[in-house]
Design a protein around this motif. Structure first.
Motif, PDB file in Angstrom:
ATOM      1  N   LEU A 190      -1.908  -4.505   1.271  1.00  0.00           N
ATOM      2  CA  LEU A 190      -1.016  -3.503   0.681  1.00  0.00           C
ATOM      3  C   LEU A 190      -0.777  -3.753  -0.806  1.00  0.00           C
ATOM      4  CD1 LEU A 190       1.762  -3.187   3.419  1.00  0.00           C
ATOM      5  CD2 LEU A 190      -0.160  -1.652   3.019  1.00  0.00           C
ATOM      6  N   SER A 191      -0.785  -5.033  -1.191  1.00  0.00           N
ATOM      7  CA  SER A 191      -0.566  -5.410  -2.583  1.00  0.00           C
ATOM      8  C   SER A 191      -1.089  -6.825  -2.773  1.00  0.00           C
ATOM      9  CB  SER A 191       0.925  -5.328  -2.953  1.00  0.00           C
ATOM     10  OG  SER A 191       1.676  -6.271  -2.218  1.00  0.00           O
ATOM     11  N   ARG A 240       1.253 -11.766  -5.035  1.00  0.00           N
ATOM     12  CA  ARG A 240       2.502 -11.803  -5.800  1.00  0.00           C
ATOM     13  C   ARG A 240       3.392 -10.603  -5.480  1.00  0.00           C
ATOM     14  NH1 ARG A 240       0.005 -13.262 -11.788  1.00  0.00           N
ATOM     15  NH2 ARG A 240      -0.690 -15.387 -11.292  1.00  0.00           N
ATOM     16  N   ARG A 241       2.978  -9.792  -4.500  1.00  0.00           N
ATOM     17  CA  ARG A 241       3.702  -8.581  -4.096  1.00  0.00           C
ATOM     18  C   ARG A 241       3.739  -7.566  -5.233  1.00  0.00           C
ATOM     19  NH1 ARG A 241       4.917  -9.249   1.570  1.00  0.00           N
ATOM     20  NH2 ARG A 241       4.291 -11.399   1.840  1.00  0.00           N
ATOM     21  N   GLU A 242       2.701  -7.588  -6.061  1.00  0.00           N
ATOM     22  CA  GLU A 242       2.597  -6.631  -7.155  1.00  0.00           C
ATOM     23  C   GLU A 242       1.703  -5.477  -6.727  1.00  0.00           C
ATOM     24  OE1 GLU A 242       2.858  -9.970 -10.739  1.00  0.00           O
ATOM     25  OE2 GLU A 242       0.921  -9.222 -10.039  1.00  0.00           O
ATOM     26  N   ILE A 280      -8.614  -6.945  -2.655  1.00  0.00           N
ATOM     27  CA  ILE A 280      -7.508  -7.710  -3.236  1.00  0.00           C
ATOM     28  C   ILE A 280      -7.585  -9.182  -2.830  1.00  0.00           C
ATOM     29  CG2 ILE A 280      -5.003  -8.011  -3.251  1.00  0.00           C
ATOM     30  CD1 ILE A 280      -4.743  -4.983  -3.006  1.00  0.00           C
ATOM     31  N   GLY A 281      -7.803  -9.436  -1.547  1.00  0.00           N
ATOM     32  CA  GLY A 281      -7.918 -10.813  -1.076  1.00  0.00           C
ATOM     33  C   GLY A 281      -6.598 -11.562  -1.077  1.00  0.00           C
ATOM     34  N   PRO A 327       0.294  -9.228   1.474  1.00  0.00           N
ATOM     35  CA  PRO A 327       0.786  -8.456   2.614  1.00  0.00           C
ATOM     36  C   PRO A 327      -0.267  -7.500   3.163  1.00  0.00           C
ATOM     37  CG  PRO A 327       1.739  -7.643   0.569  1.00  0.00           C
ATOM     38  CD  PRO A 327       1.018  -8.903   0.228  1.00  0.00           C
ATOM     39  N   THR A 328      -0.257  -7.362   4.469  1.00  0.00           N
ATOM     40  CA  THR A 328      -1.184  -6.458   5.146  1.00  0.00           C
ATOM     41  C   THR A 328      -0.418  -5.284   5.735  1.00  0.00           C
ATOM     42  OG1 THR A 328      -0.998  -7.616   7.260  1.00  0.00           O
ATOM     43  CG2 THR A 328      -2.682  -8.399   5.718  1.00  0.00           C
TER      44      THR A 328
END
Length: 219
Positions: free
Chosen positions: A15-16, A19-21, A179-180, A185-186
């Motif tokens: 999803l991102s 770093r949750r960016e 992204i890897g 997050p998935t």
């Protein structure tokens, strides 16, 4: 009630970033599809993690879609709902502004002062002891007239909705990006299933730009 989970993931299901960016996964054509889906919904639901990371507004962007909602006798924008067990949603979050009705679903562990503060900005739904009881919370939303529900994330909330059997439909735009990262997050995070797994029926696959839109119904 009909619950549609909508998400955009990278080709490897993220999803991102770790770093949750947020990064650009989909393009204008898919943005327009998401806007139409919002306009067709009574409420848009996100978890508090999404609010803290992105501060989304969750309103309909296309004025013509807003006009169509008004012509149907509906509010200009769908209601915004935050699932937030501990009442961590900031009082100045965009999702709590006066553009549309707002709901915050909390549990009994949420501090009383935070609940009181949020109740000045949104309709509070208290359901569950240590965490939000989604079945009770969504039943309360339905009793408020919110029957067409769009869920926009994040992965923890999506997993929990599958866990309690509340998902009717899953729509995923899979973009042409990798992204890897084991910590990125998935689509469905949480504890994960180890024995019984939710099953889906693939309804459609449609090419959108260099990506694909997949639509499943829950089996």
């Amino acid at each position: 009630m009909h619950v549609v989970v909508n998400a955009a993931t990278s080709a490897d299901g993220k999803l991102s970033t770790r770093r949750r960016e947020q990064i650009a996964i989909s393009g204008d054509e898919d943005f327009e599809r998401v806007d139409r889906l919002r306009a067709d919904s009574d409420a848009v639901v996100v978890g508090v993690g999404t609010v803290l990371a992105d501060d989304p507004h969750l309103t309909v962007k296309d004025d013509s879609l807003c006009d169509q909602r008004r012509e149907r006798g509906e509010p200009e924008h769908p209601a915004r709902v935050v699932v937030d067990s501990k009442a961590r949603t900031p009082s100045d979050a965009a999702v709590l502004d006066d553009a549309a009705a707002s709901y915050v679903c909390v549990s009994e562990v949420a501090p009383v002062d935070r609940r009181m503060d949020l109740s000045d900005h949104a309709r509070l739904v208290t359901a569950g002891d240590d965490r939000v009881d989604l079945l009770r919370a969504f039943a309360a939303l339905e009793s408020s007239g919110l029957e067409r529900i769009m869920v926009e994330g994040g992965g923890e909330l999506i997993f929990s909705l599958f866990e309690v059997g509340l998902v009717d439909e899953l729509r995923v735009f899979v973009g042409p990006t990798v992204i890897g990262g084991r910590d990125a997050p998935t689509l469905a995070d949480g504890e994960g299933f180890v024995e019984e797994f939710p099953t889906l029926s693939l309804e459609t696959i449609r090419r959108v730009g260099d990506g694909a839109l997949l639509t499943w119904t829950a089996g």
